[in-house]
Design a protein around this motif. Sequence first.
Motif, PDB file in Angstrom:
ATOM      1  N   ARG A  76      -9.861 -13.875 -32.964  1.00  0.00           N
ATOM      2  CA  ARG A  76     -10.851 -13.058 -33.667  1.00  0.00           C
ATOM      3  C   ARG A  76     -11.980 -12.613 -32.757  1.00  0.00           C
ATOM      4  O   ARG A  76     -12.950 -12.006 -33.193  1.00  0.00           O
ATOM      5  CB  ARG A  76     -11.424 -13.844 -34.844  1.00  0.00           C
ATOM      6  N   ASN A  77     -11.851 -12.952 -31.478  1.00  0.00           N
ATOM      7  CA  ASN A  77     -12.890 -12.539 -30.525  1.00  0.00           C
ATOM      8  C   ASN A  77     -12.784 -11.054 -30.202  1.00  0.00           C
ATOM      9  O   ASN A  77     -11.851 -10.376 -30.616  1.00  0.00           O
ATOM     10  CB  ASN A  77     -12.770 -13.342 -29.231  1.00  0.00           C
ATOM     11  N   THR A  78     -13.746 -10.614 -29.406  1.00  0.00           N
ATOM     12  CA  THR A  78     -13.729  -9.224 -28.954  1.00  0.00           C
ATOM     13  C   THR A  78     -13.078  -9.157 -27.574  1.00  0.00           C
ATOM     14  O   THR A  78     -13.249 -10.062 -26.764  1.00  0.00           O
ATOM     15  CB  THR A  78     -15.184  -8.714 -28.858  1.00  0.00           C
ATOM     16  N   ALA A  79     -12.335  -8.085 -27.339  1.00  0.00           N
ATOM     17  CA  ALA A  79     -11.804  -7.818 -25.995  1.00  0.00           C
ATOM     18  C   ALA A  79     -12.272  -6.427 -25.587  1.00  0.00           C
ATOM     19  O   ALA A  79     -12.618  -5.606 -26.442  1.00  0.00           O
ATOM     20  CB  ALA A  79     -10.289  -7.900 -25.990  1.00  0.00           C
ATOM     21  N   ILE A  80     -12.291  -6.193 -24.286  1.00  0.00           N
ATOM     22  CA  ILE A  80     -12.640  -4.844 -23.828  1.00  0.00           C
ATOM     23  C   ILE A  80     -11.568  -4.347 -22.876  1.00  0.00           C
ATOM     24  O   ILE A  80     -10.808  -5.138 -22.301  1.00  0.00           O
ATOM     25  CB  ILE A  80     -14.023  -4.778 -23.126  1.00  0.00           C
ATOM     26  N   ASN A  81     -11.496  -3.047 -22.728  1.00  0.00           N
ATOM     27  CA  ASN A  81     -10.619  -2.503 -21.693  1.00  0.00           C
ATOM     28  C   ASN A  81     -11.203  -1.208 -21.168  1.00  0.00           C
ATOM     29  O   ASN A  81     -11.985  -0.539 -21.838  1.00  0.00           O
ATOM     30  CB  ASN A  81      -9.187  -2.304 -22.198  1.00  0.00           C
ATOM     31  N   ALA A  82     -10.827  -0.916 -19.927  1.00  0.00           N
ATOM     32  CA  ALA A  82     -11.311   0.304 -19.292  1.00  0.00           C
ATOM     33  C   ALA A  82     -10.186   1.330 -19.315  1.00  0.00           C
ATOM     34  O   ALA A  82      -9.073   1.051 -18.881  1.00  0.00           O
ATOM     35  CB  ALA A  82     -11.712   0.020 -17.857  1.00  0.00           C
ATOM     36  N   LEU A  83     -10.514   2.483 -19.845  1.00  0.00           N
ATOM     37  CA  LEU A  83      -9.537   3.576 -19.887  1.00  0.00           C
ATOM     38  C   LEU A  83      -9.906   4.573 -18.800  1.00  0.00           C
ATOM     39  O   LEU A  83     -11.052   4.998 -18.699  1.00  0.00           O
ATOM     40  CB  LEU A  83      -9.623   4.243 -21.264  1.00  0.00           C
ATOM     41  N   SER A  84      -8.903   4.940 -17.972  1.00  0.00           N
ATOM     42  CA  SER A  84      -9.179   5.954 -16.952  1.00  0.00           C
ATOM     43  C   SER A  84      -8.450   7.258 -17.285  1.00  0.00           C
ATOM     44  O   SER A  84      -8.716   8.290 -16.689  1.00  0.00           O
ATOM     45  CB  SER A  84      -8.717   5.468 -15.580  1.00  0.00           C
TER      46      SER A  84
ATOM     47  N   ARG B 157     -21.681  -6.775 -17.109  1.00  0.00           N
ATOM     48  CA  ARG B 157     -22.739  -6.384 -18.043  1.00  0.00           C
ATOM     49  C   ARG B 157     -22.158  -6.075 -19.429  1.00  0.00           C
ATOM     50  O   ARG B 157     -22.676  -6.512 -20.452  1.00  0.00           O
ATOM     51  CB  ARG B 157     -23.458  -5.150 -17.476  1.00  0.00           C
ATOM     52  N   LEU B 158     -21.046  -5.321 -19.449  1.00  0.00           N
ATOM     53  CA  LEU B 158     -20.456  -4.936 -20.725  1.00  0.00           C
ATOM     54  C   LEU B 158     -19.915  -6.141 -21.486  1.00  0.00           C
ATOM     55  O   LEU B 158     -19.961  -6.189 -22.715  1.00  0.00           O
ATOM     56  CB  LEU B 158     -19.340  -3.902 -20.492  1.00  0.00           C
ATOM     57  N   VAL B 159     -19.386  -7.095 -20.746  1.00  0.00           N
ATOM     58  CA  VAL B 159     -18.879  -8.315 -21.368  1.00  0.00           C
ATOM     59  C   VAL B 159     -20.033  -9.075 -22.019  1.00  0.00           C
ATOM     60  O   VAL B 159     -19.930  -9.534 -23.157  1.00  0.00           O
ATOM     61  CB  VAL B 159     -18.147  -9.183 -20.312  1.00  0.00           C
ATOM     62  N   ARG B 160     -21.148  -9.182 -21.308  1.00  0.00           N
ATOM     63  CA  ARG B 160     -22.313  -9.880 -21.884  1.00  0.00           C
ATOM     64  C   ARG B 160     -22.811  -9.140 -23.127  1.00  0.00           C
ATOM     65  O   ARG B 160     -23.130  -9.744 -24.148  1.00  0.00           O
ATOM     66  CB  ARG B 160     -23.437  -9.990 -20.847  1.00  0.00           C
ATOM     67  N   GLU B 161     -22.843  -7.826 -23.019  1.00  0.00           N
ATOM     68  CA  GLU B 161     -23.334  -6.986 -24.128  1.00  0.00           C
ATOM     69  C   GLU B 161     -22.465  -7.106 -25.374  1.00  0.00           C
ATOM     70  O   GLU B 161     -22.964  -7.168 -26.483  1.00  0.00           O
ATOM     71  CB  GLU B 161     -23.247  -5.523 -23.664  1.00  0.00           C
ATOM     72  N   THR B 162     -21.135  -7.093 -25.175  1.00  0.00           N
ATOM     73  CA  THR B 162     -20.218  -7.053 -26.326  1.00  0.00           C
ATOM     74  C   THR B 162     -19.781  -8.449 -26.750  1.00  0.00           C
ATOM     75  O   THR B 162     -19.174  -8.605 -27.808  1.00  0.00           O
ATOM     76  CB  THR B 162     -18.938  -6.252 -25.977  1.00  0.00           C
ATOM     77  N   GLY B 163     -20.018  -9.439 -25.912  1.00  0.00           N
ATOM     78  CA  GLY B 163     -19.545 -10.797 -26.211  1.00  0.00           C
ATOM     79  C   GLY B 163     -18.051 -10.959 -25.995  1.00  0.00           C
ATOM     80  O   GLY B 163     -17.451 -11.933 -26.458  1.00  0.00           O
ATOM     81  N   ALA B 164     -17.438 -10.017 -25.305  1.00  0.00           N
ATOM     82  CA  ALA B 164     -15.984 -10.081 -25.087  1.00  0.00           C
ATOM     83  C   ALA B 164     -15.622 -11.242 -24.162  1.00  0.00           C
ATOM     84  O   ALA B 164     -16.395 -11.613 -23.283  1.00  0.00           O
ATOM     85  CB  ALA B 164     -15.488  -8.771 -24.478  1.00  0.00           C
ATOM     86  N   LYS B 165     -14.436 -11.801 -24.407  1.00  0.00           N
ATOM     87  CA  LYS B 165     -13.967 -12.897 -23.556  1.00  0.00           C
ATOM     88  C   LYS B 165     -12.774 -12.464 -22.717  1.00  0.00           C
ATOM     89  O   LYS B 165     -12.392 -13.147 -21.764  1.00  0.00           O
ATOM     90  CB  LYS B 165     -13.557 -14.089 -24.411  1.00  0.00           C
ATOM     91  N   HIS B 166     -12.183 -11.344 -23.102  1.00  0.00           N
ATOM     92  CA  HIS B 166     -10.997 -10.869 -22.386  1.00  0.00           C
ATOM     93  C   HIS B 166     -11.143  -9.407 -21.974  1.00  0.00           C
ATOM     94  O   HIS B 166     -11.695  -8.598 -22.718  1.00  0.00           O
ATOM     95  CB  HIS B 166      -9.749 -10.972 -23.263  1.00  0.00           C
ATOM     96  N   LEU B 167     -10.580  -9.125 -20.808  1.00  0.00           N
ATOM     97  CA  LEU B 167     -10.431  -7.739 -20.371  1.00  0.00           C
ATOM     98  C   LEU B 167      -8.940  -7.443 -20.310  1.00  0.00           C
ATOM     99  O   LEU B 167      -8.174  -8.190 -19.696  1.00  0.00           O
ATOM    100  CB  LEU B 167     -11.054  -7.558 -18.972  1.00  0.00           C
ATOM    101  N   LEU B 168      -8.530  -6.359 -20.966  1.00  0.00           N
ATOM    102  CA  LEU B 168      -7.129  -5.939 -20.912  1.00  0.00           C
ATOM    103  C   LEU B 168      -7.008  -4.887 -19.816  1.00  0.00           C
ATOM    104  O   LEU B 168      -7.795  -3.937 -19.795  1.00  0.00           O
ATOM    105  CB  LEU B 168      -6.737  -5.274 -22.233  1.00  0.00           C
ATOM    106  N   GLN B 169      -6.055  -5.053 -18.931  1.00  0.00           N
ATOM    107  CA  GLN B 169      -5.919  -4.007 -17.912  1.00  0.00           C
ATOM    108  C   GLN B 169      -4.468  -3.710 -17.556  1.00  0.00           C
ATOM    109  O   GLN B 169      -3.574  -4.528 -17.754  1.00  0.00           O
ATOM    110  CB  GLN B 169      -6.751  -4.318 -16.682  1.00  0.00           C
TER     111      GLN B 169
END
Length: 320
Positions: free
Chosen positions: A29-37, A123-135
């Motif tokens: 239920r956590n947040t994840a982030i990813n970078a789209l290019s 910085r974005l991880v701290r801001e969003t509280g995300a624990k995972h980066l999908l790449q």
Amino acid sequence: MIQEITAANLDPKKFIDEQAGIIREAVGRNTAINALSGGVDSSAVTMIGHKALGDGLKTIFVENGLMREGEPERIVALFRDLGVHVRLVDARDEFLKALKGIKDPEEKREAITQTFYKKVFGRLVRETGAKHLLQGTILTDVDETVAGIKRQHNVFEQLGINPEEAFGYKILEPLVQLRKDGVRKVAEALGLPASVYQRMPFPGPALAARIIGEVTAEKLALVRKATAITEELLASSGAFQYMAILHEDRVTGMREGKRDFGFQIEVRCWESMDARRAIPKRLDWEVLENLSLKILDGVPGVVSVTYNIAPKPPSTMEAV
Ligand code: XMP
């Protein structure tokens, strides 16, 4: 050891469901982030991630100032049409600052890696509280990095780097068993348009990989223009990948009857199956001539346009 899934053995729908399941399991239920290019790899990861996590995945387009003409706006709009909200983060100054004064190719890659993963994503991880980066790391990225050919910007574990310790978040790599042809099949099955799943490869360090020597705002503007012209004129070539490279050395030319110590652009156009080996495409002379005239006319200060005829190996596809 990563278990390869060849394109021939790939069942895209099953693969997507399995990977979405793995992501769901890991992120919970956590947040994840990813970078789209906007490339096929990160686009596929974005779609698999949203399938798995819905709004639990925050997708970010990092405007690093190294992208091609019109790219950030175009990609954000394309994904908006697919129902995926993409946040555009302006980090142009941070990347330019990090690249200032650096000439060595591997040092440039390292500066981009650190700025991207540590500064901006930290910085974005701290801001969003995300624990995972999908790449979207693929098997070829890992191979080339491990072989010491070219340090890909997105490979860590195989180099003994623990992303959690180095950057403060875990990295998930749903495509790491695939090569490009497999990713294209997956991207098509995800409902991405042909303009994405058939898109030619483009390096993670973007236009910084197309400038020999120091990357500056002025040089980026030149290579961006040359890239737009080259991509437009070679779009119908059917080649695997084509590119314009700005050289560091200047050469003597003449303009309006006066000596002009100007820039050199090198064009490369590759035929290849999987980027491991490649040969220059035998382009028609008319195409090359037209390309040269358009670059000389459209890119300020350029007095020389050359076409690379050396194969990989011993060349690599990018010059940096
Ligand atoms: P080379 O230059 O190694 O390129 O023959 C092989 C393929 O990989 C792409 N490439 C990169 N992709 N990060 C990437 O994501 C990088 O640092 C990088 N360097 C090269 C290149 O465009 C070609 O398709």
